[in-house]
Each structure stands twice: as structure tokens, then as C-alpha cells.
Design a protein around this motif. Structure first.
Motif, short mmCIF file in Angstrom:
data_model
loop_
_atom_site.label_atom_id
_atom_site.label_comp_id
_atom_site.label_asym_id
_atom_site.label_seq_id
_atom_site.Cartn_x
_atom_site.Cartn_y
_atom_site.Cartn_z
N ALA A 141 0.83 -1.13 -0.19
CA ALA A 141 0.01 -0.09 -0.04
C ALA A 141 0.97 1.34 -0.05
N TYR A 176 -7.96 1.26 -8.30
CA TYR A 176 -6.68 1.89 -8.05
C TYR A 176 -6.33 3.12 -9.18
N THR A 568 -4.74 -0.85 0.42
CA THR A 568 -4.34 0.16 -0.63
C THR A 568 -5.41 1.46 -0.53
#
Length: 775
Positions: A141, A176, A568
Motif C-alpha cells: 500500500a 486503483y 491500499t
């Protein structure tokens, strides 16, 4: 370049049928060698199914999931390797530096056994040390959140990942913010995935296993069933015994498709009898398949012209062409204009052999065309797949019983991973549905494939690499440059069951995250979980591991991905851990996003699963025209190989990389390739005896191999033994990964980016090591 390790072994031509007692012997050898945990050999008769064996190895479909003996030699090797009692513990890694482990062969690394703990690289000691799971996820992360651009990370996927793991992985990566999805498809059947949708609207098989019961002709292009998918031989055996014509079209005349003794049939085993598989062998030169297939299509037009002149039945299926296709007249015009001299020269096949092969195809009423990487790892692989599709359309051999196209995939879920979203070039419709289901805007920019990922790492544009399975550094081309690329990363992460080369070719920081194997019990909140895969004929089925985990410290791939995502991104928008608690929830999510998965959990609970039917199976064509499309591609005579031949003349050879029989992808189970008569050796190069004599070399002589490419980079491997073999003149064969350093990173298939591992221009020279030794 370091000096290769000396090998001891011998060459002994193999004259027996494939499989039979030899296969059972090697099954026993592997079971003893792997020291299966607890001596639990009964696992082979009950694996991943309540009553039977579901092979977790290759992607060839299982006819009966409950059949005890629906496994093969390679399946046993895969299961035994995963069930080994050998362990790579923190204590083992404390005794070995990464530098010392790098000196071991891939076979030696494989023998150390299963990983047991999450490990992090310590640069000061050059060793891996234990790390707590939470600390490992925090490290991932920290690196991912520190990147100024999500596109500075790349996320690799191996075909061993299940549908559930792959879907959750792509969801994490897109949430992400990137589409950087290099995956194993980029190195094998990418030409199929890019080429077929332009012709028939889908990059998948148009047959099911039952079609083999009705086919009268089967064309095998560029693959070796005995080594790469041995269970296919059982299907071909039944076809041959009922009179179907089977043709092998492959530069190497492989023993496995000559004769086969079925271990599942006691009469053949007890009498030493066998079944003849292929009745015809055609051996194009490397890279010559496009010209060969185009020659078949041209000859079919000529035969059809003759039929029209004499009032006989047409050989072209004019009704299918008229109703279901576009572009046929332009394609025929191109065929008529094509030169027979160019076809013969580029294919390496005499015209009379092309005629004989075409006659076999023309007589077939129900034809299946199968192909492997012999068609897809070339510069013109996309046009080759497309012209094969054209040939099959000419006689209506798509979308009817007993006929169709069958790309034979490698690992068990390489196709399923692409289906559920492992795709660096996602379709807008898929991203729209992902956004609607999960409430975030997915990235729209196309991402990196394998080759572009390596180039981006070399250029400093990718700083974090995460691998969901596989052995990236060993599977990829241009090995020294791939190594350099990985070593420039700030962080490399590998999710794996066993130690492999990629864990030793690491970034500045590195993690090894050990995972459950497919054969092991996976419990979440005390409930056993099953995972699904999609095989080569688009059957989706579920399996449950039945062995005890190799270590109590292992996590499932799904749990690793979920915890990495939660660390993350947090869990406010997507509750990652909730999905990981029950894999049925992931299947519900797949159903929301991807067509064809309606009632996923209910349908997959039926024994054998369900068929994810491609529209082309029903002659529905998802193309811009709404019909199957004949595409025109011309023979390209100005290629890197032709230019190299102009420079070096007859000294220039063309090399293909291939795997041995004791190998599955990059995993080396042993050092024998018995069907090719090689025992205890891997640094061998197969050559036509006439070429060897012409080059002034001796059988058994050691040679060095040098790539011919125009970028100024020297690509060179040393100390290979010459082995005489039935291979077309001008062509060589050698094993990967030993010869991967010879494949230039920039030498890729047009329109697909696949490394051209089956057509590498090279030069042979006497080995400097042997010369020195001979004084």
C-alpha cells in the motif's frame, strides 16, 4: 555471460507409442521424487471433485469430471509438485543468499518445494526474511499510494488464477486507476484473441468436446498434444478408431501424434498395442503456416472451379458464404492473384503436399481446426489465425455440429482470466458495466501488455510490479533485459506456491506472498470455498481443493488480493474483505458485469458446469458488419528473417523455442524429453542432419547460438548439444527458458504484441567452451 552448468545425459531415439507404460513409469518416478506429503497417493483418484479427478493443470476440457482416470502424466506431475512434502521455510531462506540461489537451475529451484511464510527481501544480507502479513500488505500500500501516477504500476496475471481471483484483482487494479494488465495471454494466444474477433466476432473456440464425436477430419496446427495437453490424445484416439482423418501440421514430427497407447484402456496396455493418431504429416518451415494455409485456400478455389466446369458438387459452401459472410469476392481475387512460387517458397511445403492436404480438407464434411503457439508466436500470427478462419468459412465449417475452430489454450484458466477482465485493452462496454456495478470511474486509457511493461520498467516508467502467479522473469523474452527491468523497480511482489526465478530477480524491495494451491482446502469463516475456471472449449466449472494446506500461514489468492486492496484503497466504497469471506459473492458480481454468467452460482453447481457459449457457435456474428468477415492479408516477403538471410545466406537458421515433456510452461519437473529421445539434458538444439552437415558440424557437437537482430544488442547463449531431428531444413528447435535470451523484446507479432518465439533468426558456431576443452 556466465558459464552454463555442465550437463550429463544422453540421446536415445524413442521408438515406442506415446503414453502407455512409459507414462505410468514416469508417474511413479514423480510421485516418489516429490515425496508427496503423508504418502497420500490416493489423492490422485479424488482431486478437486467429490467423486473423481478434476485436473488443475492444462486447459483441455474434462469429458467426465467424476472420472477417476481423467488425468494424465502431466496432471500427475502438477498435482504431485503442489502436494510435495518439501518446504521452503524461513530457515531455508536464512541459509541461502539470493545470489547463491541464482546459480541454481530452474529444475533445482523447483525441487525445494512449497513456500510456507510471507517473506521480504533484506538488501543488507541479500536474503529473504519473514514478514507479517499485515506488514507485507502495508508495504504494498505504501508503495502504490506513493506513486504520482497509477500507471507506474503493473499487475501481471498467470493462467493459474481462478475466475474469482482474477475478477477481484482487475477490480482492485482498476479502482486503483490503471489498465496495466500484462498477462500470460500476451505471450501465447494473443494473436487468437486479436485476430478472430475481426473475422467471426469472438476470440474463442466454436466447438465443444462433443463435436469430436461427429468430426470426420481434424487438422492439428502447431501444437504437440502428447506434451502440452496429453488428455487430448484420448479424444483423438477415439476419433481415429472410428475412422476420422487426423492431420498433423507442425515443423516437428512429434511422436505423440504418431501412435498412442491409452493408459485408460487395459487391452492396449496389456497387449502392447497402440492406436495410430495422425495419418498425414505436413511440416511447414518456421513461420510458413500463413503461406501454407493460403495455398490451401487458393487450391480449394481451383478445385471448386473444376467442379463448376464439370457440373460436380461445389466445394465452396456457397449458401453459408452468401448468408453469413462478407468480403468473399475480394478474398478470392487475392487468392487468384497470389503466386504459387511465393506460396511454396514461403511455406517450405511442396505444391503436391499442399494439394494433398487441401484434398483431405475438401473431402471432410465436418472439420475441426485446432492450433497452438506454433501459429501464434510469429510476426504474422494475426493474419495466420485469420486466414485459417477464412479457410474454415469457405466450407461452412463454423457453427455446425462436428466442425469449428479450436485454439488449444495452455494453463487451466488462461482463457477465463481474460473473460473476467484481465485485459489491458478493455472494451468501453465492460468498463461502463463495471462503473455501474461498483460506483467508480474505471480508467479508460489502454494499459501495458507484457512487452510494453518490460520496456516501461527499463525506461523507469513502471516502478511497482505485482505478479499474481507465474514466473514472469523466466516466461518472458530477452532475458537479460527483462532482468534489468525488474531490478529497476522500487518494489516487486510475487504471489506464488513455490520458489522460482522471478523471486530472485527482484526490485529494490521485494515480497514473496505464499498462497494456497488449487488442490488445497480453502476455508473462509469455516466454510469450504470453491473456485471456477474456463477451459479451452468455454466450459466453466467449479472445483474444491481436498488436500491439507502446505502451511498454516498460507492465504488464498483471493484473500491476498482482497487484503492488498483494502490496505491500499480502504473499504469504504468496495468492501474487499466481505467479498473474500464468500467466493459466491464474487461470482454474483461477475454475473452483474459480464454477459453469459446469468445464474452463475446455480449453474456452476451442476456437475460439469455450464458452457459460456460464444455467439459464433450459433452463427451469430458480433462484427461491425453483423456477418463473418473474410479478410485479405498478403504474403510478406520483406521480414526480419528475409533481411537476415540476405545478409548471412545459408548460414542463417530460424529457431523455435519449445518445451520438453518434463516441463509445464516454465516449471521444470525433470530433465527428460523422452518422446524426442533426450535424457538428462536441456541445453540441446534440434537440427536437420542435412543442415548440420552443410554447416560442417557433427552430431553431438556443442555449439553457441547468436541472435540476428538490428538493434546492436548482442543476444547469445552457449554450450548446446546438436541433436539430429526430423525438422525442416533451415529450422532449429530448442527449449525455453534456456533460449529466451535470444528472443528480442521488440520482435513481436503485428497487431498482437506476442514475442516471436517460434521464428528467431540465429547463427550457430562451435562452442568456445568445447573448443577450449579440446585444446
Amino acid at each position: 555471460m556466465s558459464t552454463p552448468k555442465p550437463e550429463t545425459g544422453h540421446i536415445a531415439p524413442y521408438t515406442h507409442p506415446a503414453a502407455g507404460w512409459g507414462a505410468l513409469k514416469y508417474v511413479a518416478i514423480n510421485l516418489i521424487k516429490e515425496k508427496v506429503a503423508g504418502g497420500n497417493y490416493k489423492m490422485l483418484f479424488k482431486q478437486n471433485q467429490a467423486d473423481g479427478f478434476d485436473c488443475p493443470g492444462c486447459a483441455w476440457p474434462d469429458r467426465q469430471h467424476a472420472s477417476t482416470f481423467e488425468f494424465c502424466e502431466n496432471g500427475v506431475k502438477a498435482v504431485a509438485a503442489e502436494s510435495t512434502s518439501m518446504r521452503v521455510t524461513p530457515e531455508f531462506l536464512a541459509q541461502h543468499t539470493v545470489t547463491s540461489l541464482m546459480t541454481q537451475t530452474d529444475y533445482e529451484l523447483e525441487q525445494h518445494g512449497r513456500l510456507t511464510h510471507p517473506m521480504a527481501y533484506d538488501a543488507q544480507t541479500d536474503k529473504y526474511r519473514p514478514i507479517a502479513w499485515d506488514e507485507a500488505f502495508a508495504m504494498v500500500a505504501r508503495h502504490l499510494r506513493a506513486l504520482p501516477d497509477p500507471n507506474q504500476a503493473a499487475f501481471y496475471t498467470s493462467g493459474r488464477a481462478s475466475n474469482e481471483a482474477a475478477f477481484l484483482y482487475q477490480l482492485f487494479v482498476r479502482a486503483y486507476g490503471t489498465n496495466n494488465f500484462p498477462d500470460c495471454s500476451n505471450m501465447c494466444h494473443e494473436a487468437t484473441s486479436r485476430g478472430l474477433p475481426q473475422t467471426i466476432g469472438v476470440g474463442k473456440a466454436t466447438v465443444v468436446l462433443d463435436d469430436f464425436e461427429h468430426a470426420d477430419t481434424i487438422l492439428l496446427f502447431g501444437h504437440n498434444a502428447a506434451t502440452n495437453h496429453p488428455r487430448m490424445l484420448g479424444e483423438l484416439r477415439e476419433c481415429a478408431r472410428r475412422g476420422a482423418t487426423i492431420v498433423s501440421i507442425n515443423p516437428l514430427r512429434e511422436r505423440g501424434v504418431e501412435r498412442f497407447t491409452s493408459p485408460q484402456h487395459p487391452v492396449e496396455m496389456l497387449t502392447g498395442s497402440s492406436t495410430r493418431i495422425a495419418s498425414m504429416f505436413v511440416q511447414p518451415r518456421l513461420g510458413g503456416d500463413f503461406a501454407l494455409i493460403k495455398g490451401m485456400a487458393k487450391r480449394l478455389v481451383e478445385l471448386d472451379d473444376e467442379a463448376v466446369r464439370h457440373g460436380r458438387e461445389r466445394l465452396i459452401d456457397v449458401d453459408f458464404v452468401r448468408e453469413h459472410t462478407v468480403g468473399f469476392s475480394d478474398f478470392v481475387d487475392d487468392l487468384r492473384a497470389e503466386s504459387w512460387a511465393d506460396i511454396i517458397a514461403e511455406s517450405g511445403v511442396p505444391q503436391e503436399d499442399i494439394d494433398a492436404l487441401t484434398q483431405v480438407y475438401a473431402r471432410g464434411k465436418r472439420v475441426i481446426a485446432c492450433w497452438g503457439m506454433g501459429l501464434t508466436q510469429h510476426k504474422h500470427s494475426v493474419p495466420t489465425v485469420q486466414i485459417l478462419s477464412n479457410l474454415m468459412m469457405m466450407r461452412g465449417n463454423i457453427g455446425r455440429p462436428g466442425a469449428g475452430l479450436l485454439p488449444v489454450r495452455g494453463h487451466s484458466n488462461v482463457q477465463g482470466d481474460r473473460t473476467v477482465g484481465i485485459e489491458e485493452k478493455p472494451e468501453p462496454e465492460f468498463l461502463d458495466r463495471l462503473q455501474a456495478a461498483f460506483g467508480f470511474e474505471p480508467p479508460r486509457q489502454h494499459g501495458y501488455d507484457v512487452v510494453h511493461t518490460i520496456s516501461a520498467m527499463l525506461a523507469g516508467k513502471v516502478k511497482v510490479f505485482v505478479g499474481l502467479g507465474g514466473n514472469f522473469s523466466t516466461a518472458t523474452p530477452d532475458t537479460p533485459r527483462t532482468y534489468a527491468a525488474l531490478r529497476q523497480c522500487d518494489l516487486t511482489v510475487h504471489i506464488a506456491t513455490k520458489l522460482n526465478r522471478s523471486h530472485l530477480v527482484h526490485g529494490k524491495e521485494a515480497l514473496i506472498l505464499p498462497t494456497l494451491g488449487r488442490t488445497e482446502i480453502d476455508q473462509q469463516d469455516g466454510v469450504a470455498q470453491g473456485v471456477t475456471v474456463e477451459d479451452s472449449v468455454c466450459m466453466v466449472h467449479i472445483s474444491f481443493g481436498m488436500n491439507a494446506p502446505a502451511s498454516p500461514h498460507l492465504l488464498s489468492e483471493i484473500a491476498i488480493v482482497a487484503r492488498m486492496a483494502a490496505a491500499t484503497l480502504g473499504s469504504e466504497q468496495i468492501d474487499w474483505l466481505w467479498y473474500a469471506q464468500d467466493y459466491a459473492r464474487i461470482r454474483d458480481a461477475i454475473e452483474q458485469v459480464i454477459d453469459g454468467f446469468d445464474s452463475y452460482n446455480e449453474r456452476v453447481a451442476v456437475p460439469g458446469g455450464f458452457h459460456l457459449t460464444p455467439p459464433a457457435c450459433h452463427r451469430v456474428w458480433h462484427t461491425p458488419s453483423g456477418k463473418a468477415q473474410f479478410l485479405v492479408n498478403r504474403i510478406d516477403k520483406d521480414t526480419p528473417i528475409s533481411r537476415a538471410r540476405q545478409q548471412y545466406g545459408d548460414r542463417l537458421m530460424v529457431m523455435m523455442t519449445t518445451r520438453s515433456h518434463d516441463q509445464y510452461n516454465t516449471t521444470i519437473y525433470g530433465l527428460d524429453d523422452r518422446y524426442r529421445g533426450v535424457f538428462g539434458l536441456r541445453r540441446v538444439v534440434f537440427i536437420n542432419p542435412a543442415d548440420r552437415e552443410r554447416l560442417g558440424l557433427e552430431a553431438g557437437q556443442h555449439v553457441d547460438i547468436t541472435s540476428v537482430w538490428d538493434d546492436g544488442v548482442q543476444r547469445h547463449v552457449e554450450d548446446f548439444v546438436l541433436v539430429d531431428y526430423d525438422i525442416p531444413q533451415g529450422c532449429l528447435g530448442a527449449y525455453y527458458p534456456e533460449t529466451n535470451p535470444l528472443v528480442p523484446l521488440e520482435s513481436t507479432g503485428d497487431g498482437c504484441g506476442t514475442p516471436t518465439s517460434k521464428s528467431v533468426p540465429v547463427l550457430l558456431t562451435p562452442s568456445r567452451h568445447q573448443q577450449t576443452a579440446m585444446g
